[in-house]
Design a protein around this motif. Structure first.
Motif, PDB file in Angstrom:
ATOM      1  N   LEU A  58       4.449   6.065   1.028  1.00  0.00           N
ATOM      2  CA  LEU A  58       3.483   7.143   1.247  1.00  0.00           C
ATOM      3  C   LEU A  58       2.320   6.617   2.084  1.00  0.00           C
ATOM      4  O   LEU A  58       1.683   5.631   1.706  1.00  0.00           O
ATOM      5  CB  LEU A  58       2.999   7.686  -0.098  1.00  0.00           C
ATOM      6  CG  LEU A  58       2.115   8.938  -0.089  1.00  0.00           C
ATOM      7  CD1 LEU A  58       2.361   9.777  -1.346  1.00  0.00           C
ATOM      8  CD2 LEU A  58       0.623   8.579  -0.013  1.00  0.00           C
ATOM      9  N   LEU A  59       2.069   7.254   3.219  1.00  0.00           N
ATOM     10  CA  LEU A  59       0.949   6.874   4.075  1.00  0.00           C
ATOM     11  C   LEU A  59      -0.344   7.393   3.447  1.00  0.00           C
ATOM     12  O   LEU A  59      -0.495   8.597   3.230  1.00  0.00           O
ATOM     13  CB  LEU A  59       1.143   7.441   5.480  1.00  0.00           C
ATOM     14  CG  LEU A  59       2.327   6.867   6.250  1.00  0.00           C
ATOM     15  CD1 LEU A  59       2.574   7.661   7.534  1.00  0.00           C
ATOM     16  CD2 LEU A  59       2.117   5.397   6.576  1.00  0.00           C
ATOM     17  N   PHE A  60      -1.259   6.468   3.162  1.00  0.00           N
ATOM     18  CA  PHE A  60      -2.464   6.828   2.411  1.00  0.00           C
ATOM     19  C   PHE A  60      -3.692   6.275   3.118  1.00  0.00           C
ATOM     20  O   PHE A  60      -3.885   5.069   3.210  1.00  0.00           O
ATOM     21  CB  PHE A  60      -2.379   6.262   0.988  1.00  0.00           C
ATOM     22  CG  PHE A  60      -3.521   6.665   0.105  1.00  0.00           C
ATOM     23  CD1 PHE A  60      -3.634   7.967  -0.351  1.00  0.00           C
ATOM     24  CD2 PHE A  60      -4.483   5.742  -0.275  1.00  0.00           C
ATOM     25  CE1 PHE A  60      -4.695   8.350  -1.166  1.00  0.00           C
ATOM     26  CE2 PHE A  60      -5.540   6.107  -1.093  1.00  0.00           C
ATOM     27  CZ  PHE A  60      -5.648   7.414  -1.544  1.00  0.00           C
ATOM     28  N   PRO A  92       5.496   2.357  -2.795  1.00  0.00           N
ATOM     29  CA  PRO A  92       4.149   1.901  -2.423  1.00  0.00           C
ATOM     30  C   PRO A  92       3.432   2.913  -1.545  1.00  0.00           C
ATOM     31  O   PRO A  92       4.043   3.870  -1.033  1.00  0.00           O
ATOM     32  CB  PRO A  92       4.424   0.605  -1.653  1.00  0.00           C
ATOM     33  CG  PRO A  92       5.762   0.828  -1.033  1.00  0.00           C
ATOM     34  CD  PRO A  92       6.544   1.652  -2.029  1.00  0.00           C
ATOM     35  N   VAL A  93       2.139   2.698  -1.356  1.00  0.00           N
ATOM     36  CA  VAL A  93       1.372   3.453  -0.365  1.00  0.00           C
ATOM     37  C   VAL A  93       0.942   2.477   0.731  1.00  0.00           C
ATOM     38  O   VAL A  93       0.773   1.279   0.477  1.00  0.00           O
ATOM     39  CB  VAL A  93       0.145   4.157  -0.987  1.00  0.00           C
ATOM     40  CG1 VAL A  93       0.576   5.118  -2.080  1.00  0.00           C
ATOM     41  CG2 VAL A  93      -0.858   3.145  -1.531  1.00  0.00           C
ATOM     42  N   MET A  94       0.807   2.989   1.939  1.00  0.00           N
ATOM     43  CA  MET A  94       0.439   2.127   3.061  1.00  0.00           C
ATOM     44  C   MET A  94      -0.664   2.771   3.888  1.00  0.00           C
ATOM     45  O   MET A  94      -0.627   3.968   4.167  1.00  0.00           O
ATOM     46  CB  MET A  94       1.655   1.860   3.957  1.00  0.00           C
ATOM     47  CG  MET A  94       1.340   0.973   5.166  1.00  0.00           C
ATOM     48  SD  MET A  94       2.820   0.332   6.013  1.00  0.00           S
ATOM     49  CE  MET A  94       3.557   1.853   6.652  1.00  0.00           C
ATOM     50  N   HIS A  95      -1.639   1.968   4.262  1.00  0.00           N
ATOM     51  CA  HIS A  95      -2.728   2.409   5.130  1.00  0.00           C
ATOM     52  C   HIS A  95      -2.636   1.660   6.448  1.00  0.00           C
ATOM     53  O   HIS A  95      -2.617   0.427   6.471  1.00  0.00           O
ATOM     54  CB  HIS A  95      -4.084   2.134   4.475  1.00  0.00           C
ATOM     55  CG  HIS A  95      -5.245   2.599   5.299  1.00  0.00           C
ATOM     56  ND1 HIS A  95      -6.504   2.039   5.205  1.00  0.00           N
ATOM     57  CD2 HIS A  95      -5.350   3.568   6.251  1.00  0.00           C
ATOM     58  CE1 HIS A  95      -7.322   2.650   6.043  1.00  0.00           C
ATOM     59  NE2 HIS A  95      -6.639   3.573   6.694  1.00  0.00           N
ATOM     60  N   ALA A 148      -6.150   1.187  -7.389  1.00  0.00           N
ATOM     61  CA  ALA A 148      -6.333   0.316  -8.554  1.00  0.00           C
ATOM     62  C   ALA A 148      -6.244   1.132  -9.840  1.00  0.00           C
ATOM     63  O   ALA A 148      -5.632   0.696 -10.830  1.00  0.00           O
ATOM     64  CB  ALA A 148      -7.674  -0.398  -8.469  1.00  0.00           C
ATOM     65  N   GLU A 149      -6.836   2.328  -9.837  1.00  0.00           N
ATOM     66  CA  GLU A 149      -6.788   3.196 -11.020  1.00  0.00           C
ATOM     67  C   GLU A 149      -5.356   3.579 -11.375  1.00  0.00           C
ATOM     68  O   GLU A 149      -4.989   3.660 -12.541  1.00  0.00           O
ATOM     69  CB  GLU A 149      -7.603   4.471 -10.766  1.00  0.00           C
ATOM     70  CG  GLU A 149      -9.111   4.269 -10.719  1.00  0.00           C
ATOM     71  CD  GLU A 149      -9.850   5.497 -10.218  1.00  0.00           C
ATOM     72  OE1 GLU A 149     -11.089   5.481 -10.248  1.00  0.00           O
ATOM     73  OE2 GLU A 149      -9.182   6.467  -9.780  1.00  0.00           O
ATOM     74  N   LEU A 150      -4.534   3.822 -10.339  1.00  0.00           N
ATOM     75  CA  LEU A 150      -3.171   4.303 -10.560  1.00  0.00           C
ATOM     76  C   LEU A 150      -2.157   3.169 -10.679  1.00  0.00           C
ATOM     77  O   LEU A 150      -0.995   3.412 -11.021  1.00  0.00           O
ATOM     78  CB  LEU A 150      -2.767   5.243  -9.419  1.00  0.00           C
ATOM     79  CG  LEU A 150      -3.629   6.497  -9.248  1.00  0.00           C
ATOM     80  CD1 LEU A 150      -3.149   7.317  -8.063  1.00  0.00           C
ATOM     81  CD2 LEU A 150      -3.616   7.336 -10.524  1.00  0.00           C
ATOM     82  N   GLY A 151      -2.571   1.941 -10.371  1.00  0.00           N
ATOM     83  CA  GLY A 151      -1.653   0.818 -10.455  1.00  0.00           C
ATOM     84  C   GLY A 151      -0.536   0.874  -9.442  1.00  0.00           C
ATOM     85  O   GLY A 151       0.601   0.472  -9.720  1.00  0.00           O
ATOM     86  N   ILE A 152      -0.851   1.373  -8.232  1.00  0.00           N
ATOM     87  CA  ILE A 152       0.147   1.518  -7.170  1.00  0.00           C
ATOM     88  C   ILE A 152      -0.004   0.383  -6.170  1.00  0.00           C
ATOM     89  O   ILE A 152      -1.117  -0.045  -5.864  1.00  0.00           O
ATOM     90  CB  ILE A 152      -0.019   2.880  -6.458  1.00  0.00           C
ATOM     91  CG1 ILE A 152       0.190   4.025  -7.446  1.00  0.00           C
ATOM     92  CG2 ILE A 152       0.953   3.020  -5.293  1.00  0.00           C
ATOM     93  CD1 ILE A 152      -0.089   5.391  -6.858  1.00  0.00           C
ATOM     94  N   GLN A 153       1.109  -0.095  -5.646  1.00  0.00           N
ATOM     95  CA  GLN A 153       1.066  -1.137  -4.620  1.00  0.00           C
ATOM     96  C   GLN A 153       0.481  -0.584  -3.326  1.00  0.00           C
ATOM     97  O   GLN A 153       0.924   0.450  -2.835  1.00  0.00           O
ATOM     98  CB  GLN A 153       2.460  -1.691  -4.348  1.00  0.00           C
ATOM     99  CG  GLN A 153       2.479  -2.779  -3.268  1.00  0.00           C
ATOM    100  CD  GLN A 153       3.882  -3.169  -2.831  1.00  0.00           C
ATOM    101  OE1 GLN A 153       4.872  -2.600  -3.299  1.00  0.00           O
ATOM    102  NE2 GLN A 153       3.983  -4.118  -1.927  1.00  0.00           N
ATOM    103  N   LEU A 154      -0.520  -1.258  -2.781  1.00  0.00           N
ATOM    104  CA  LEU A 154      -1.123  -0.871  -1.510  1.00  0.00           C
ATOM    105  C   LEU A 154      -0.743  -1.892  -0.445  1.00  0.00           C
ATOM    106  O   LEU A 154      -0.984  -3.088  -0.602  1.00  0.00           O
ATOM    107  CB  LEU A 154      -2.651  -0.795  -1.636  1.00  0.00           C
ATOM    108  CG  LEU A 154      -3.433  -0.634  -0.325  1.00  0.00           C
ATOM    109  CD1 LEU A 154      -3.120   0.710   0.331  1.00  0.00           C
ATOM    110  CD2 LEU A 154      -4.928  -0.792  -0.561  1.00  0.00           C
TER     111      LEU A 154
END
Length: 301
Positions: A33-35, A60-63, A82-88
């Motif tokens: 997911l592009l974030f 994961p999400v990617m910026h 960080a709140e959601l515990g998702i890989q960035l």
């Protein structure tokens, strides 16, 4: 008495988007997911949460980080994942420039430089599907997109070579090196996004709310004074109450005059506007009528 099972507009849009996100998770091997920390990707992330709750988001999400970011947006990005515990995953345009992968434009914009950095990250992480937050009402080229937008093994988009989506059936088959850009918010409008944010009580970066900020006028748009965007000779700095309708490259994204300090006030404001958010505030879309389409053909998201 017969029960009324009609869904609201937001319920219909939410259900459609969740269906799309689940479909991708079911048929694709390596989605991402592009974030950016902007309102559309924030909404998309909330939909992904709902799609898999109570399990965590399974990708994961990617910026794609231009390095020209509003500080409020980056702070929000880091706090939210960080709140959601998702890989960035952060793919740095500056790093791409340093490696000779990308080139900064003479005007300082890094929008085009995002494309080779994005394609490099897709290849590096073997992503075969990328969720993007684009909506059809934003810009002419984005209105041409399918929900599942096919990209060839060079990451390029051909608007004349897209797959039919009759009855909302999506074809995610790709060969090695090919990928799909997926747009779960395709049928949403800017107003829908804000109404959903209000309903879900989703926190946002403060930059979306009106506040006194130092700005100057350039080409009919109000730019905030920051480390990336400084006034030129003859451009007068003044304090005005403004907010941002969209966030992007801080060198090219302008503010709008507004007194809206709450989501409800923003909804009232958006409900009567007749200018799209990109048309009003994105300098990169004013270079030519085909600016966005040219970038999308090259691989831009």
């Amino acid at each position: 008495m017969r029960a009324d099972y009609r869904l609201s507009q937001l319920d219909v849009l939410e259900a459609e988007s969740i269906h799309i996100i689940r479909e991708v998770a079911a048929v694709m091997q390596r989605p991402c997911l592009l974030f950016s920390g902007g309102k559309d990707s924030i909404t998309m992330l909330r939909l992904a949460q709902k799609a898999f709750w109570p399990a965590p988001v399974p990708f994961p999400v990617m910026h794609i980080d231009t390095g020209h970011n509003f500080s409020e947006v980056i702070d929000y990005r880091d706090r939210r994942v960080a709140e959601l515990g998702i890989q960035l995953i952060v793919a740095s345009v500056q790093d791409g420039i340093d490696r000779g992968l990308a080139v900064e434009e003479p005007n300082g914009s890094r929008n085009r430089a995002q494309t080779p950095v994005l394609l490099d990250a897709v290849e590096k992480h073997k992503f075969d599907a990328l969720f993007g937050g684009a909506r059809r009402d934003e810009e002419k080229a984005r209105a041409k997109e399918r929900v599942f937008s096919f990209r060839d093994d060079f990451g390029q988009w051909d608007p004349k070579n897209q797959r039919p989506e009759v009855w909302s059936l999506y074809n995610g088959r790709v060969h090695q090196g090919e990928s799909i850009r997926v747009f779960p918010l395709s049928n949403w409008t800017e107003l829908d996004i804000w109404q959903y944010i209000a309903r879900e009580n989703i926190p946002l970066p403060e930059i979306y709310y009106a506040a006194p900020r130092q700005v100057f006028d350039r080409d009919g748009m109000l730019f905030q004074v920051n480390e990336f965007c400084q006034p030129r000779d003859g451009e007068v700095v003044r304090t005005e109450t403004v907010r941002y309708r969209t966030v992007g490259d801080a060198t090219l994204t302008a503010a709008v005059r507004s007194d809206a300090t709450t989501v409800t006030a923003i909804i009232d404001e958006i409900a009567i506007t007749r200018i799209t958010e990109r048309g009003a505030t994105r300098g990169d879309d004013k270079f030519s009528e085909s600016a966005m389409e040219d970038r999308k053909r090259e691989g831009y998201f």
